[in-house]
Design a protein around this motif. Structure first.
Motif, PDB file in Angstrom:
ATOM      1  N   ALA A  90       0.045  -5.941   0.170  1.00  0.00           N
ATOM      2  CA  ALA A  90       0.016  -4.489   0.013  1.00  0.00           C
ATOM      3  C   ALA A  90       1.177  -4.009  -0.849  1.00  0.00           C
ATOM      4  N   HIS A  91       2.360  -4.586  -0.637  1.00  0.00           N
ATOM      5  CA  HIS A  91       3.528  -4.168  -1.406  1.00  0.00           C
ATOM      6  C   HIS A  91       3.368  -4.518  -2.886  1.00  0.00           C
ATOM      7  N   GLY A  94       0.270  -2.743  -4.451  1.00  0.00           N
ATOM      8  CA  GLY A  94       0.551  -1.339  -4.695  1.00  0.00           C
ATOM      9  C   GLY A  94       1.390  -1.134  -5.938  1.00  0.00           C
ATOM     10  N   ARG A 197      -0.762   3.561  -5.992  1.00  0.00           N
ATOM     11  CA  ARG A 197       0.039   2.647  -5.163  1.00  0.00           C
ATOM     12  C   ARG A 197      -0.375   2.753  -3.689  1.00  0.00           C
ATOM     13  N   ALA A 198      -0.455   3.981  -3.194  1.00  0.00           N
ATOM     14  CA  ALA A 198      -0.793   4.179  -1.786  1.00  0.00           C
ATOM     15  C   ALA A 198      -2.197   3.706  -1.469  1.00  0.00           C
ATOM     16  N   MET A 200      -4.052   1.433  -3.019  1.00  0.00           N
ATOM     17  CA  MET A 200      -4.152  -0.026  -3.046  1.00  0.00           C
ATOM     18  C   MET A 200      -3.460  -0.645  -1.842  1.00  0.00           C
ATOM     19  N   ALA A 201      -2.285  -0.145  -1.503  1.00  0.00           N
ATOM     20  CA  ALA A 201      -1.547  -0.698  -0.368  1.00  0.00           C
ATOM     21  C   ALA A 201      -2.319  -0.531   0.930  1.00  0.00           C
ATOM     22  N   GLU A 202      -2.897   0.644   1.132  1.00  0.00           N
ATOM     23  CA  GLU A 202      -3.662   0.883   2.359  1.00  0.00           C
ATOM     24  C   GLU A 202      -4.905  -0.006   2.400  1.00  0.00           C
TER      25      GLU A 202
END
Length: 222
Positions: A90-91, A94, A197-198, A200-202
């Motif tokens: 996720a990091h 993102g 970013r958010a 993709m990370a979620e």
């Protein structure tokens, strides 16, 4: 499980590692089982060299440990392992999506939309192999658009630990993935790095649950 034909493949070590990894995650090679180099090489009909390379690579990934004179021992897979990998994915994912948002081209956006439509079609038709292929293509294109090869390489290495073939069969995941991908695509179209970013990370964090549920059903995770 019958083994595929490895004899004509150019990247044998990677193919062997992929086979062993799949056998670990589908329960064919349970925790505590010994994998012996010569025995596996004979089964696959290849030399011991690519098998040795694959086993040492999987040891580095933390899936195996080497026991003197006994072979390579399969280590337990835990829920924490899956959650940790998802967190790292996720990091990095993102970050890649945020960078892609700033520079993705109209041509790449069009291609990404086409891939997503193909992915949704594969989900609707129950085409699991197609869904895996188009999902991989979607994420690969986002990562390529980021133009951050080192991050993309790290992401590729981490993704080996998450079995993409599980997700099309996981209850509710095709709908969840479609929603997430559409949100990612919209953020990229708006060139909004923080939303990309958010999103993709979620999306990548959410992927850990269907994988762990699947592995629990198989008895891989206790």
């Amino acid at each position: 499980m019958s083994a595929p034909d490895f004899t004509a493949r150019p990247q044998l070590a990677e193919d062997v590692a992929r086979l062993i990894r799949r056998r670990i995650f589908d329960g064919t090679y349970p925790a505590g089982k010994y994998i012996r180099l010569e025995q596996l090489a004979a089964e696959l009909g290849i030399s011991v060299t690519p098998v040795r390379e694959a086993l040492f690579g999987l040891r580095t990934e933390g899936l195996l440990t080497q026991q003197p004179r006994r072979g390579f021992l399969v280590l337990p897979v835990t829920r924490r392992d899956i959650d940790d990998v998802a967190g790292v994915q996720a990091h990095i994912g993102g970050q890649l999506a945020a960078r892609a948002a700033g520079q993705i081209t109209d041509e790449q956006l069009l291609e990404l939309d086409q891939i997503q439509r193909q992915l949704e079609g594969a989900y609707a038709q129950g085409d699991h192999d197609g869904a895996v292929r188009f999902n991989h293509a979607f994420h690969r294109l986002v990562n390529r658009a980021a133009e951050s090869p080192k991050l993309a390489q790290l992401m590729s290495q981490i993704t080996r630990y998450a079995l993409e073939s599980v997700y099309p069969m996981a209850e509710g995941w095709p709908e969840q993935a479609t929603h997430d991908h559409r949100r990612i695509l919209a953020a990229l179209e708006e060139h909004d790095g923080e939303v990309a970013r958010a999103a993709m990370a979620e999306h990548l964090c959410a992927a850990s649950k269907p994988l762990t549920d699947h592995l629990e059903r198989l008895g891989v995770i206790q």
